[in-house]
Design a protein around this motif. Structure first.
Motif, PDB file in Angstrom:
ATOM      1  N   LEU A 379      33.441  54.752  -4.841  1.00 36.29           N
ATOM      2  CA  LEU A 379      32.671  55.433  -5.892  1.00 36.29           C
ATOM      3  C   LEU A 379      33.560  56.340  -6.711  1.00 36.29           C
ATOM      4  O   LEU A 379      34.309  57.159  -6.156  1.00 36.29           O
ATOM      5  N   TYR A 380      33.439  56.229  -8.037  1.00 32.91           N
ATOM      6  CA  TYR A 380      34.073  57.229  -8.899  1.00 32.91           C
ATOM      7  C   TYR A 380      33.178  58.457  -8.907  1.00 32.91           C
ATOM      8  O   TYR A 380      32.022  58.400  -9.330  1.00 32.91           O
ATOM      9  N   HIS A 381      33.703  59.586  -8.425  1.00 33.54           N
ATOM     10  CA  HIS A 381      32.917  60.816  -8.292  1.00 33.54           C
ATOM     11  C   HIS A 381      33.253  61.744  -9.456  1.00 33.54           C
ATOM     12  O   HIS A 381      34.407  62.131  -9.642  1.00 33.54           O
ATOM     13  N   THR A 382      32.236  62.121 -10.232  1.00 30.99           N
ATOM     14  CA  THR A 382      32.466  62.906 -11.440  1.00 30.99           C
ATOM     15  C   THR A 382      32.992  64.306 -11.127  1.00 30.99           C
ATOM     16  O   THR A 382      33.758  64.874 -11.914  1.00 30.99           O
ATOM     17  N   VAL A 383      32.588  64.874  -9.995  1.00 30.94           N
ATOM     18  CA  VAL A 383      33.049  66.226  -9.649  1.00 30.94           C
ATOM     19  C   VAL A 383      34.502  66.199  -9.189  1.00 30.94           C
ATOM     20  O   VAL A 383      35.324  67.015  -9.604  1.00 30.94           O
ATOM     21  N   TYR A 384      34.830  65.237  -8.313  1.00 27.36           N
ATOM     22  CA  TYR A 384      36.205  65.128  -7.813  1.00 27.36           C
ATOM     23  C   TYR A 384      37.134  64.444  -8.828  1.00 27.36           C
ATOM     24  O   TYR A 384      38.352  64.471  -8.672  1.00 27.36           O
TER      25      TYR A 384
END
Length: 424
Positions: A379-384
């Motif tokens: 998953l591409y995580h927007t926060v990280y």
């Protein structure tokens, strides 16, 4: 022959957790064919394919005949849906997530002659095609945006004016608002509030500014709604949302049942204020994050609740008066969810509590969603601002999603719906 081949998908319009029957007719006896499913959601493109061989009557019945190759093998009635993968050429870490529940997923199903690898082919000839509608929002379900006091989200109400069991639905550290599971819960008879946690509307922009009082306000608001039973809410929550749900169960008497999916057993990342108390957190240990050569992140060891300060941050689940269901994938590469579920259960047992259920699934990853949703293992995580591993093997993960969803619905019917309780 191509114009004579028939592809039947029934029902052609259904909720996403409904099975469909797929049948191909008027093929040549023993003819090899490829079934190919495609969908587009915004800029995201997903597809799947499987190889079949017609029977002696020239038919393929997906619910009865095995796939011989492709993205899955064996008899898998819903394999074309749960085995979907991002089409080649897209950014890594793509997740199939319904953003506008007022529209369905439109799945185009095609039949190709022969056994083909169709993933990188855009314009292959086909024998026949049809489009299937997969809905989260059932007919007559009302969608009501919520801005009441501090509460931000969307309420979904089933058709009619009855008093419905109330469910709060939350997701995790990506923030924003996800409506699809709440819409599906309402389609199955619950009043479901998709509740934003942070990074939505005028809510705090990050997890460091949230407090438990907000979730108590949401609980009280939902219970005060004229169409909602007022004795207590159910909560279903994933990942970071799960630790908030467990904290609500521990400290609020209006919580009737909790389902925590892929959750920590402690408050993580930032302290959690509530009334005159601040619950401490298990800090995130950046030195324990592993980065692959591709730049992907393995964060499952990033939180330690086996020594201080992590032990002190563990949610006081033994105080919960309501039943708690913990859902955990044994191949969760994001949170050690089986470990944390067992840690929470050990704490309850140490205080003589038996109000817990563990659904533990081999081969399942972090995001255990409603049935027939494709596995999101990266998953591409927007926060990280990076891709992180979530784990899971597609077939096992699909089995976990199907089994857990029906058990979650039954759990809420039993413990939250006063009408069901009165019939027991």
């Amino acid at each position: 022959m191509g114009s004579q081949v028939e592809l039947l998908v029934t029902p052609a319009k259904a909720l996403v957790d409904d099975k469909v029957d797929i049948t191909v007719e008027r093929l040549a006896p023993r003819q090899p064919v490829t079934l190919h499913a495609r969908l587009v959601e915004g800029t995201a493109r997903f597809q799947s394919y499987a190889h079949y061989r017609a029977d002696d009557m020239g038919r393929v019945i997906v619910a009865k005949q095995p796939s011989l190759g492709g993205l899955y093998t064996g008899v898998e009635q819903m394999g074309l849906f749960w085995s979907m993968q991002p089409s080649p050429g897209q950014k890594p870490g793509l997740r199939l997530r319904k953003k506008d529940v007022s529209t369905p997923f439109l799945v185009d199903v095609r039949v190709h002659d022969g056994h083909l690898d169709v993933m990188r082919e855009e314009n292959l000839p086909w024998l026949t095609t049809t489009t299937v509608e997969r809905w989260y929002l059932g007919d007559g379900v009302k969608r009501i945006p919520v801005r009441e006091g501090r509460v931000r989200g969307t309420l979904f109400l089933p058709p009619g004016d009855g008093l419905f069991a109330g469910i709060i639905d939350m997701y995790g550290s990506a923030g924003g608002l996800a409506e699809y599971r709440a819409a599906l819960l309402a389609s199955r008879g619950f009043a479901a509030l998709a509740l934003a946690v942070f990074a939505y509307d005028d809510l705090p922009s990050d997890l460091f500014s949230i407090d438990l009082d907000y979730f108590e306000e949401a609980t009280e608001w939902l219970l005060s709604h004229r169409n909602v039973q007022n004795h207590g809410v159910g909560i279903v929550a994933t990942s970071k949302g799960g630790e908030i749900a467990l904290s609500m169960a521990a400290h609020m008497d209006k919580v009737a049942a909790v389902v925590a999916i892929g959750s920590y057993s402690a408050v993580t990342g930032a302290p959690l204020p509530y009334k005159d108390t601040v619950f401490p957190c298990a800090p995130f240990l950046l030195e324990k994050v592993v980065e692959t050569k591709e730049g992907y992140l393995d964060i499952r060891n990033g939180v330690d609740t086996t020594k201080e300060p992590g032990i002190k941050a563990c949610v006081q689940v033994e105080k919960a008066q309501c039943p708690i269901m913990l859902v955990a994938g044994e191949d969760d590469l994001n949170v050690k969810s089986v470990f944390h579920a067992n840690q929470a259960i050990a704490r309850m047992r140490a205080h003589g509590k038996t109000n817990h259920t563990l659904l533990k699934y081999p081969g399942a990853g972090h995001l255990i969603e409603p049935p027939y949703t494709p596995l999101c293992g990266l998953l591409y995580h927007t926060v990280y601002r990076g891709c992180m591993f979530l784990g899971g093997e597609p077939k096992s993960h699909a089995a976990a999603q199907e089994d857990s969803w029906h058990k979650i619905l039954d759990f809420f019917r039993k413990h939250v719906d006063g009408r069901a309780q009165s019939r027991l």
